[in-house]
Design an enzyme around this catalytic site. Structure first.
Site, PDB file in Angstrom:
ATOM      1  N   ASP A 106      64.962  62.684  30.808  1.00 42.71           N
ATOM      2  CA  ASP A 106      65.722  61.841  31.731  1.00 42.71           C
ATOM      3  C   ASP A 106      66.877  62.685  32.253  1.00 42.71           C
ATOM      4  O   ASP A 106      67.331  63.613  31.578  1.00 42.71           O
ATOM      5  CB  ASP A 106      66.197  60.507  31.105  1.00 42.71           C
ATOM      6  CG  ASP A 106      66.946  60.650  29.808  1.00 42.71           C
ATOM      7  OD1 ASP A 106      67.428  61.763  29.485  1.00 42.71           O
ATOM      8  OD2 ASP A 106      67.078  59.638  29.094  1.00 42.71           O
ATOM      9  N   ASN A 166      60.791  68.474  17.040  1.00 45.04           N
ATOM     10  CA  ASN A 166      61.341  67.912  18.286  1.00 45.04           C
ATOM     11  C   ASN A 166      62.869  67.932  18.226  1.00 45.04           C
ATOM     12  O   ASN A 166      63.462  67.564  17.194  1.00 45.04           O
ATOM     13  CB  ASN A 166      60.845  66.462  18.396  1.00 45.04           C
ATOM     14  CG  ASN A 166      61.143  65.826  19.738  1.00 45.04           C
ATOM     15  OD1 ASN A 166      60.816  66.392  20.782  1.00 45.04           O
ATOM     16  ND2 ASN A 166      61.749  64.645  19.722  1.00 45.04           N
ATOM     17  N   HIS A 177      67.046  65.697  27.551  1.00 43.44           N
ATOM     18  CA  HIS A 177      67.950  64.661  28.074  1.00 43.44           C
ATOM     19  C   HIS A 177      69.025  65.379  28.887  1.00 43.44           C
ATOM     20  O   HIS A 177      70.045  65.805  28.361  1.00 43.44           O
ATOM     21  CB  HIS A 177      68.611  63.886  26.918  1.00 43.44           C
ATOM     22  CG  HIS A 177      67.649  63.022  26.167  1.00 43.44           C
ATOM     23  ND1 HIS A 177      67.047  61.917  26.730  1.00 43.44           N
ATOM     24  CD2 HIS A 177      67.193  63.097  24.903  1.00 43.44           C
ATOM     25  CE1 HIS A 177      66.257  61.348  25.842  1.00 43.44           C
ATOM     26  NE2 HIS A 177      66.316  62.050  24.724  1.00 43.44           N
ATOM     27  N   GLU A 205      65.340  66.538  15.348  1.00 38.57           N
ATOM     28  CA  GLU A 205      66.784  66.808  15.439  1.00 38.57           C
ATOM     29  C   GLU A 205      67.417  67.337  14.151  1.00 38.57           C
ATOM     30  O   GLU A 205      68.438  66.833  13.705  1.00 38.57           O
ATOM     31  CB  GLU A 205      67.510  65.537  15.894  1.00 38.57           C
ATOM     32  CG  GLU A 205      67.013  65.033  17.229  1.00 38.57           C
ATOM     33  CD  GLU A 205      67.666  63.730  17.677  1.00 38.57           C
ATOM     34  OE1 GLU A 205      68.505  63.193  16.947  1.00 38.57           O
ATOM     35  OE2 GLU A 205      67.308  63.252  18.770  1.00 38.57           O
ATOM     36  N   GLU A 236      61.232  63.818  26.137  1.00 41.09           N
ATOM     37  CA  GLU A 236      62.096  62.641  26.345  1.00 41.09           C
ATOM     38  C   GLU A 236      62.899  62.798  27.644  1.00 41.09           C
ATOM     39  O   GLU A 236      64.084  62.468  27.702  1.00 41.09           O
ATOM     40  CB  GLU A 236      63.045  62.455  25.148  1.00 41.09           C
ATOM     41  CG  GLU A 236      62.320  62.336  23.827  1.00 41.09           C
ATOM     42  CD  GLU A 236      63.238  62.095  22.631  1.00 41.09           C
ATOM     43  OE1 GLU A 236      64.417  61.730  22.827  1.00 41.09           O
ATOM     44  OE2 GLU A 236      62.775  62.270  21.490  1.00 41.09           O
TER      45      GLU A 236
HETATM   46  O1  G3I Z   1      66.630  45.636  18.612  1.00 45.87           O
HETATM   47  C1  G3I Z   1      68.024  45.499  18.278  1.00 45.87           C
HETATM   48  C2  G3I Z   1      68.560  44.155  18.692  1.00 45.87           C
HETATM   49  O2  G3I Z   1      67.886  43.162  17.974  1.00 45.87           O
HETATM   50  C3  G3I Z   1      70.045  44.131  18.441  1.00 45.87           C
HETATM   51  O3  G3I Z   1      70.573  42.930  18.920  1.00 45.87           O
HETATM   52  C4  G3I Z   1      70.747  45.270  19.141  1.00 45.87           C
HETATM   53  C5  G3I Z   1      72.243  45.325  18.837  1.00 45.87           C
HETATM   54  O4  G3I Z   1      72.764  46.611  18.919  1.00 45.87           O
HETATM   55  O5  G3I Z   1      70.170  46.484  18.690  1.00 45.87           O
HETATM   56  C6  G3I Z   1      68.795  46.602  18.976  1.00 45.87           C
HETATM   57  O6  G3I Z   1      68.344  47.825  18.483  1.00 45.87           O
HETATM   58  C7  G3I Z   1      68.735  48.973  19.241  1.00 45.87           C
HETATM   59  C8  G3I Z   1      67.465  49.723  19.648  1.00 45.87           C
HETATM   60  O7  G3I Z   1      67.813  50.906  20.315  1.00 45.87           O
HETATM   61  C9  G3I Z   1      66.577  48.896  20.572  1.00 45.87           C
HETATM   62  O8  G3I Z   1      67.224  48.654  21.769  1.00 45.87           O
HETATM   63  C10 G3I Z   1      69.617  49.841  18.389  1.00 45.87           C
HETATM   64  O9  G3I Z   1      70.840  49.200  18.126  1.00 45.87           O
HETATM   65  C11 G3I Z   1      69.855  51.151  19.089  1.00 45.87           C
HETATM   66  O10 G3I Z   1      70.508  52.044  18.190  1.00 45.87           O
HETATM   67  C12 G3I Z   1      68.560  51.791  19.503  1.00 45.87           C
HETATM   68  O11 G3I Z   1      68.827  52.966  20.223  1.00 45.87           O
HETATM   69  C13 G3I Z   1      67.773  53.890  20.293  1.00 45.87           C
HETATM   70  C14 G3I Z   1      68.266  55.235  19.807  1.00 45.87           C
HETATM   71  O12 G3I Z   1      67.232  56.185  19.956  1.00 45.87           O
HETATM   72  C15 G3I Z   1      68.668  55.167  18.356  1.00 45.87           C
HETATM   73  O13 G3I Z   1      68.974  56.413  17.877  1.00 45.87           O
HETATM   74  C16 G3I Z   1      67.298  53.980  21.738  1.00 45.87           C
HETATM   75  O14 G3I Z   1      66.677  52.747  22.125  1.00 45.87           O
HETATM   76  C17 G3I Z   1      66.302  55.122  21.887  1.00 45.87           C
HETATM   77  O15 G3I Z   1      66.036  55.339  23.253  1.00 45.87           O
HETATM   78  C18 G3I Z   1      66.863  56.392  21.298  1.00 45.87           C
HETATM   79  O16 G3I Z   1      65.898  57.410  21.386  1.00 45.87           O
HETATM   80  C19 G3I Z   1      66.330  58.692  20.934  1.00 45.87           C
HETATM   81  C20 G3I Z   1      65.107  59.379  20.347  1.00 45.87           C
HETATM   82  O17 G3I Z   1      64.545  58.593  19.336  1.00 45.87           O
HETATM   83  C21 G3I Z   1      65.474  60.758  19.814  1.00 45.87           C
HETATM   84  N1  G3I Z   1      66.126  61.553  20.822  1.00 45.87           N
HETATM   85  C22 G3I Z   1      67.284  60.925  21.480  1.00 45.87           C
HETATM   86  C23 G3I Z   1      66.886  59.595  22.064  1.00 45.87           C
HETATM   87  C24 G3I Z   1      68.038  58.970  22.803  1.00 45.87           C
HETATM   88  O18 G3I Z   1      69.096  58.680  21.940  1.00 45.87           O
END
Ligand code: G3I
Length: 441
Positions: free
Chosen positions: A269, A201, A238, A159, A267
């Site tokens: 969806d 990516n 996405h 990105e 990715e």
């Molecule tokens: O694990 C913690 C948890 O302990 C805590 O209580 C909670 C509170 O917010 O956060 C949890 O972590 C989160 C993590 O996902 C696991 O669920 C983060 O806050 C959250 O920011 C994180 O989001 C991820 C996101 O990337 C971050 O940028 C998504 O799961 C993930 O699917 C997403 O993936 C991205 C790709 O890497 C790049 N392309 C876009 C895609 C979608 O955004």
């Protein structure tokens, strides 16, 4: 030895019965594959999913994962905040768990991601200039070295381009270290893991006419012209929120492929999971020989980062949705890519089940293969090697060999329908194992 007439009649009847059963077996072997991974493998591709380490203890989740998918991308566990929470202190527990699950089940791993403006640990966010550039390069080197030999593709940089009409790089602390930060990251990754395929990516790069797509295209073109080590481009896809499936998506994939890179849908969806859009994406990948596979961004809707939009192939109860059926049907009716041996050069496997081989990780002296069986659970698959190649390791099956050591019979051992093995090339690096039969009861 002479055979008496009654005995001869019995023998002829037995041979006829055997021929009839083999004929039935071959017909059955041509039946359509019943899982996404097996069907994609028949077309020389993978079908994968993002995986979260904290869900590997959920058996409903792993049942679908192990049945349907032959490629994994860790959803968050290889990002910078996870792998280097404090500068120069690396933490690989969750990422290692995912890689171990993939290896145990013959799945390929996409590493995600080595250099990204988001999900940086605090210490990295606060750096700039040469200190940040060096920290980023050290991170790339350390992480790619840790996973060397286990990652088929790395999203080296994620990105890095801006949304909107500029077609320019995104402003970020990494970009402010100098425009050459992306190529520096790719060179460091190549040095650390020469066998991994290195990808750029991004999202919102699906519509061929968008400025962002064109900006990335120009960068890849420039990298290829100047010999920067880039092997592939990932299209996150996405199709939710601000961007929808564009009708020129296939043009985008084939235009990038024409630059001499592989393309991956990394990715996927789609908001509300319309079957048509999923079918179109699948057909577009199958139409582009350099499109190596599709990864969906989660298994069940409840696993999705956008669970409210129900964008995936399985509902929260793990049931297949209409989009699943559309993808599987598209995969099954797709044509085999031209890189496969022409029909007739390899006889179709005998037997009453189907076994599809997917090439895995390749090292200098050995390579992995995973085989997915469909059409029965108590199976036995015969794999024939070309001497002097020999199998050194197997997983998820019970092997036995003939006296030459080149014919392996792998039997189900209750570990599911995908087994794998490592082949030592012993000097012959071009031959690949042939599946000669699949028998199931
Ligand atoms: O694990 C913690 C948890 O302990 C805590 O209580 C909670 C509170 O917010 O956060 C949890 O972590 C989160 C993590 O996902 C696991 O669920 C983060 O806050 C959250 O920011 C994180 O989001 C991820 C996101 O990337 C971050 O940028 C998504 O799961 C993930 O699917 C997403 O993936 C991205 C790709 O890497 C790049 N392309 C876009 C895609 C979608 O955004």
């Amino acid at each position: 030895m002479t055979v008496s007439t009654p005995r001869r009649a019995v023998l002829i009847a037995a041979v006829a019965a055997l021929a009839a059963s083999l004929a039935v077996g071959v017909t059955t072997a041509a039946q359509a594959a019943t899982t996404l991974g097996a069907s994609a493998a028949e077309k020389g591709r993978y079908f994968g999913t993002a995986v979260a380490a904290n869900r590997l203890g959920d058996s409903a989740y792993t049942t679908i994962l192990n049945r349907e998918f032959n490629q994994i991308t860790p959803e968050n566990e290889m990002k910078t905040d996870a792998t280097e929470p404090n500068q120069n202190q690396f933490s690989y527990g969750n990422a290692d768990r995912i890689v171990a699950h993939a290896r145990a089940n013959g799945m390929q791993v996409r590493g995600h991601t080595l250099a990204w403006h988001a999900q940086q640990p605090r210490w990295m966010e606060s750096l700039s200039g040469t200190a940040l550039r060096n920290a980023m390069l050290n991170h790339v080197t350390q992480v790619a070295t840790h996973f060397r030999g286990q990652i088929a593709w790395w999203d080296v940089v994620n990105e890095a381009f801006a949304d909107g009409s500029s077609g320019a790089r995104r402003d970020s602390n990494l970009q402010r270290t100098g425009n050459d930060w992306i190529e520096a990251a790719f060179r460091a990754a190549r040095a650390a893991d020469p066998n991994a395929q290195l990808c750029y990516n991004d999202y919102n790069t699906d519509n061929w006419t968008d400025a962002k797509t064109q900006g990335v295209y120009r960068m890849v073109q420039d990298f290829k012209q100047r010999g920067v080590p880039i092997d592939c481009v990932g299209f996150q896809s996405h199709f939710t929120g601000g961007s929808n499936y564009p009708s020129n998506y296939r043009t985008t994939l084939s235009s990038f492929a024409a630059l001499g890179v592989d393309v991956h849908i990394t990715e996927l969806d789609i908001r509300n999971a319309p079957a048509d859009a999923y079918r179109n994406v699948t057909n577009d990948c199958l139409a582009v020989p350099r499109c190596k596979g599709i990864t969906v961004w989660g298994i069940r809707d409840s696993d999705s980062w956008r669970s409210g939009e129900s964008p995936l192939l399985f509902n929260g109860s793990g049931q297949k949705k209409a989009a699943y059926d559309a993808v599987l049907a598209a995969l099954n009716s797709g044509t085999t890519p031209p890189t496969s041996p022409p029909p007739g050069t390899t006889p179709p496997p005998a037997g009453n089940c189907t076994a599809s081989a997917t090439p895995g990780q390749v090292w200098g002296d050995r390579y992995n293969t995973s085989v997915t069986v469909s059409g029965g659970s108590n199976w036995s698959v015969v794999v024939t090697l070309t001497s002097p190649q020999r199998v050194s390791t197997t997983w998820n099956g019970t092997p036995s060999w003939d006296s030459s050591g080149t014919v392996m019979t792998m039997r189900a051992n209750g570990s599911g329908n995908t087994f794998g093995f490592t082949t030592m090339t012993n000097g012959n690096s071009s031959a690949r194992p042939q599946i000669t039969s699949c028998t199931a009861s």
